[in-house]
Design a protein around this motif. Structure first.
Motif, PDB file in Angstrom:
ATOM      1  N   THR A  50       0.809  -1.213   0.000  1.00 22.96           N
ATOM      2  CA  THR A  50       0.000   0.000   0.000  1.00 22.96           C
ATOM      3  C   THR A  50       0.845   1.268   0.000  1.00 22.96           C
ATOM      4  OG1 THR A  50      -1.597  -1.199   1.358  1.00 22.96           O
ATOM      5  CG2 THR A  50      -1.931   1.169   1.150  1.00 22.96           C
ATOM      6  N   LEU A  51       1.676   1.404   1.015  1.00 25.19           N
ATOM      7  CA  LEU A  51       2.456   2.628   1.206  1.00 25.19           C
ATOM      8  C   LEU A  51       3.850   2.554   0.600  1.00 25.19           C
ATOM      9  CD1 LEU A  51       1.559   3.249   4.974  1.00 25.19           C
ATOM     10  CD2 LEU A  51       0.449   4.243   2.947  1.00 25.19           C
ATOM     11  N   GLN A  52       4.302   1.338   0.279  1.00 27.04           N
ATOM     12  CA  GLN A  52       5.672   1.135  -0.197  1.00 27.04           C
ATOM     13  C   GLN A  52       6.680   1.641   0.825  1.00 27.04           C
ATOM     14  OE1 GLN A  52       6.484  -0.433  -3.418  1.00 27.04           O
ATOM     15  NE2 GLN A  52       4.381  -1.052  -3.044  1.00 27.04           N
ATOM     16  N   GLU A  53       6.356   1.442   2.098  1.00 32.87           N
ATOM     17  CA  GLU A  53       7.194   1.884   3.206  1.00 32.87           C
ATOM     18  C   GLU A  53       7.448   0.721   4.159  1.00 32.87           C
ATOM     19  OE1 GLU A  53       8.441   4.922   3.973  1.00 32.87           O
ATOM     20  OE2 GLU A  53       7.629   5.914   2.202  1.00 32.87           O
ATOM     21  N   PRO A  54       8.611   0.654   4.805  1.00 31.86           N
ATOM     22  CA  PRO A  54       8.856  -0.390   5.796  1.00 31.86           C
ATOM     23  C   PRO A  54       7.887  -0.331   6.978  1.00 31.86           C
ATOM     24  CG  PRO A  54      10.921   0.650   5.159  1.00 31.86           C
ATOM     25  CD  PRO A  54       9.810   1.465   4.550  1.00 31.86           C
ATOM     26  N   SER A  55       7.289   0.842   7.233  1.00 31.39           N
ATOM     27  CA  SER A  55       6.356   0.971   8.352  1.00 31.39           C
ATOM     28  C   SER A  55       4.926   0.582   7.975  1.00 31.39           C
ATOM     29  CB  SER A  55       6.364   2.407   8.876  1.00 31.39           C
ATOM     30  OG  SER A  55       5.964   3.294   7.841  1.00 31.39           O
ATOM     31  N   GLY A  56       4.671   0.281   6.693  1.00 32.04           N
ATOM     32  CA  GLY A  56       3.336  -0.116   6.251  1.00 32.04           C
ATOM     33  C   GLY A  56       3.005  -1.530   6.686  1.00 32.04           C
ATOM     34  N   HIS A  57       1.730  -1.814   6.837  1.00 32.45           N
ATOM     35  CA  HIS A  57       1.269  -3.103   7.363  1.00 32.45           C
ATOM     36  C   HIS A  57       0.772  -4.051   6.274  1.00 32.45           C
ATOM     37  CE1 HIS A  57       1.197  -0.541  10.916  1.00 32.45           C
ATOM     38  NE2 HIS A  57       1.279  -1.650  11.622  1.00 32.45           N
ATOM     39  N   TYR A  58       0.874  -5.349   6.567  1.00 30.71           N
ATOM     40  CA  TYR A  58       0.360  -6.425   5.733  1.00 30.71           C
ATOM     41  C   TYR A  58       0.172  -7.628   6.644  1.00 30.71           C
ATOM     42  CZ  TYR A  58       5.373  -7.491   5.800  1.00 30.71           C
ATOM     43  OH  TYR A  58       6.664  -7.726   6.195  1.00 30.71           O
ATOM     44  N   ILE A  59      -0.424  -8.701   6.124  1.00 32.10           N
ATOM     45  CA  ILE A  59      -0.494  -9.933   6.919  1.00 32.10           C
ATOM     46  C   ILE A  59       0.510 -10.921   6.342  1.00 32.10           C
ATOM     47  CG2 ILE A  59      -2.812  -9.590   7.830  1.00 32.10           C
ATOM     48  CD1 ILE A  59      -3.851 -11.557   5.710  1.00 32.10           C
ATOM     49  N   PHE A  60       1.007 -11.798   7.212  1.00 28.94           N
ATOM     50  CA  PHE A  60       2.178 -12.606   6.861  1.00 28.94           C
ATOM     51  C   PHE A  60       2.144 -13.943   7.596  1.00 28.94           C
ATOM     52  CE2 PHE A  60       6.780 -13.569   7.436  1.00 28.94           C
ATOM     53  CZ  PHE A  60       7.214 -13.449   6.122  1.00 28.94           C
ATOM     54  N   ILE A  61       2.597 -14.979   6.923  1.00 28.83           N
ATOM     55  CA  ILE A  61       2.920 -16.238   7.604  1.00 28.83           C
ATOM     56  C   ILE A  61       4.353 -16.594   7.274  1.00 28.83           C
ATOM     57  CG2 ILE A  61       0.559 -17.148   7.624  1.00 28.83           C
ATOM     58  CD1 ILE A  61       1.610 -19.154   5.403  1.00 28.83           C
ATOM     59  N   LYS A  62       5.002 -17.224   8.209  1.00 25.09           N
ATOM     60  CA  LYS A  62       6.386 -17.669   8.038  1.00 25.09           C
ATOM     61  C   LYS A  62       6.543 -19.007   8.716  1.00 25.09           C
ATOM     62  CE  LYS A  62      11.142 -16.230   9.011  1.00 25.09           C
ATOM     63  NZ  LYS A  62      11.583 -17.590   9.186  1.00 25.09           N
ATOM     64  N   SER A  63       7.179 -19.935   8.038  1.00 26.65           N
ATOM     65  CA  SER A  63       7.485 -21.202   8.689  1.00 26.65           C
ATOM     66  C   SER A  63       8.530 -20.953   9.759  1.00 26.65           C
ATOM     67  CB  SER A  63       8.014 -22.216   7.679  1.00 26.65           C
ATOM     68  OG  SER A  63       7.001 -22.552   6.772  1.00 26.65           O
ATOM     69  N   SER A  64       8.443 -21.698  10.826  1.00 30.00           N
ATOM     70  CA  SER A  64       9.410 -21.572  11.909  1.00 30.00           C
ATOM     71  C   SER A  64       9.492 -22.916  12.606  1.00 30.00           C
ATOM     72  CB  SER A  64       8.968 -20.484  12.901  1.00 30.00           C
ATOM     73  OG  SER A  64       7.838 -20.928  13.618  1.00 30.00           O
ATOM     74  N   PHE A  65      10.175 -22.934  13.722  1.00 29.15           N
ATOM     75  CA  PHE A  65      10.274 -24.172  14.479  1.00 29.15           C
ATOM     76  C   PHE A  65       8.921 -24.564  15.073  1.00 29.15           C
ATOM     77  CE2 PHE A  65      14.577 -22.314  14.663  1.00 29.15           C
ATOM     78  CZ  PHE A  65      15.216 -23.294  13.921  1.00 29.15           C
ATOM     79  N   PHE A  66       7.971 -23.621  15.095  1.00 31.24           N
ATOM     80  CA  PHE A  66       6.658 -23.882  15.684  1.00 31.24           C
ATOM     81  C   PHE A  66       5.682 -24.513  14.691  1.00 31.24           C
ATOM     82  CE2 PHE A  66       8.410 -20.220  17.999  1.00 31.24           C
ATOM     83  CZ  PHE A  66       8.579 -20.836  19.228  1.00 31.24           C
ATOM     84  N   GLN A  67       5.953 -24.391  13.397  1.00 30.32           N
ATOM     85  CA  GLN A  67       5.088 -24.987  12.391  1.00 30.32           C
ATOM     86  C   GLN A  67       5.827 -26.089  11.650  1.00 30.32           C
ATOM     87  OE1 GLN A  67       5.164 -21.245  11.912  1.00 30.32           O
ATOM     88  NE2 GLN A  67       3.621 -21.275  13.510  1.00 30.32           N
ATOM     89  N   LEU A  68       5.107 -27.141  11.344  1.00 28.10           N
ATOM     90  CA  LEU A  68       5.651 -28.216  10.537  1.00 28.10           C
ATOM     91  C   LEU A  68       5.268 -27.981   9.086  1.00 28.10           C
ATOM     92  CD1 LEU A  68       4.617 -31.210  12.826  1.00 28.10           C
ATOM     93  CD2 LEU A  68       6.867 -30.120  12.674  1.00 28.10           C
ATOM     94  N   SER A  69       6.082 -28.493   8.183  1.00 28.96           N
ATOM     95  CA  SER A  69       5.770 -28.392   6.766  1.00 28.96           C
ATOM     96  C   SER A  69       4.373 -28.943   6.517  1.00 28.96           C
ATOM     97  CB  SER A  69       6.808 -29.189   5.971  1.00 28.96           C
ATOM     98  OG  SER A  69       6.513 -29.119   4.599  1.00 28.96           O
ATOM     99  N   GLY A  70       3.573 -28.207   5.780  1.00 29.74           N
ATOM    100  CA  GLY A  70       2.219 -28.635   5.457  1.00 29.74           C
ATOM    101  C   GLY A  70       1.143 -28.089   6.386  1.00 29.74           C
ATOM    102  N   GLN A  71       1.540 -27.519   7.523  1.00 30.66           N
ATOM    103  CA  GLN A  71       0.523 -26.938   8.401  1.00 30.66           C
ATOM    104  C   GLN A  71      -0.067 -25.688   7.751  1.00 30.66           C
ATOM    105  OE1 GLN A  71       2.525 -26.678  12.303  1.00 30.66           O
ATOM    106  NE2 GLN A  71       1.061 -28.238  12.974  1.00 30.66           N
ATOM    107  N   LYS A  72      -1.320 -25.384   8.105  1.00 28.27           N
ATOM    108  CA  LYS A  72      -2.073 -24.350   7.405  1.00 28.27           C
ATOM    109  C   LYS A  72      -2.494 -23.203   8.312  1.00 28.27           C
ATOM    110  CE  LYS A  72      -3.895 -27.883   4.379  1.00 28.27           C
ATOM    111  NZ  LYS A  72      -5.045 -28.653   3.954  1.00 28.27           N
ATOM    112  N   ALA A  73      -2.475 -22.000   7.739  1.00 27.28           N
ATOM    113  CA  ALA A  73      -3.044 -20.805   8.358  1.00 27.28           C
ATOM    114  C   ALA A  73      -4.122 -20.302   7.403  1.00 27.28           C
ATOM    115  CB  ALA A  73      -1.982 -19.731   8.561  1.00 27.28           C
ATOM    116  N   ARG A  74      -5.320 -20.049   7.930  1.00 29.34           N
ATOM    117  CA  ARG A  74      -6.437 -19.614   7.082  1.00 29.34           C
ATOM    118  C   ARG A  74      -7.073 -18.350   7.656  1.00 29.34           C
ATOM    119  NH1 ARG A  74      -8.866 -24.073   3.850  1.00 29.34           N
ATOM    120  NH2 ARG A  74     -10.906 -23.192   4.264  1.00 29.34           N
TER     121      ARG A  74
END
Length: 166
Positions: free
Chosen positions: A40-64
């Motif tokens: 939207t703003l093309q700024e590092p301070s602008g917001h969006y929604i995001f998912i990232k794999s980490s040690f807490f999620q296993l491959s194939g787990q879903k966020a909806r």
């Protein structure tokens, strides 16, 4: 229209998934873990929604995350066959998972509108998807992010817009 600058705009996390989409800015991320700016703003301070794999999620787990309910009974929605959703996405990383977009009726029937897997490039891309017309059943649009194989991935969404006021 939702640009995530203030909140989730009525979009709701599904309760029957494995983890959640997170509201965030690029200025709070580590290098290589998401886009450098929002769309939207093309700024590092602008917001969006995001998912990232980490040690807490296993491959194939879903966020909806689901849109507010859209009503075909609304008089503005009678010509819904041409209704579209516009959105921007950023999918970049060595271990990227998948992004699937569904149209879901209130009886939980889901139709896949788009499915993307793997890195799509280190930049924002925008899509317009035609929503299925016909019938009187209310519906939602669902964005499903599927965790990849490792921590070097991420899927971001921004600027979700419906073409009509259903």
């Amino acid at each position: 229209h939702c640009n995530f600058e203030f909140d989730l705009c009525g979009w709701k996390q599904d309760e029957n998934d494995d983890f959640d989409w997170n509201l965030r800015t690029s200025s709070t991320t580590k290098l290589g873990a998401g886009p450098a700016t929002d769309h939207t703003l093309q700024e590092p301070s602008g917001h969006y929604i995001f998912i990232k794999s980490s040690f807490f999620q296993l491959s194939g787990q879903k966020a909806r995350i689901s849109s507010p309910v859209l009503s075909r009974r609304n008089k503005n929605c009678k010509v819904c066959s041409g209704m579209i959703i516009l959105f921007c996405y950023h999918m970049y990383g060595d271990d990227i998972g998948s992004l699937i977009v569904y149209q879901r009726t209130m009886t939980k029937h889901e139709k896949i509108l788009l499915s993307l897997t793997g890195s799509q490039g280190n930049f924002w891309q925008c899509k317009a998807l035609i929503l299925a017309g016909g019938g009187d059943e209310d519906f939602q649009v669902v964005f499903e992010g599927i965790a990849g194989k490792g921590p070097k991935d991420g899927i971001a969404l921004d600027d979700l817009t419906f073409s009509r006021a259903c």
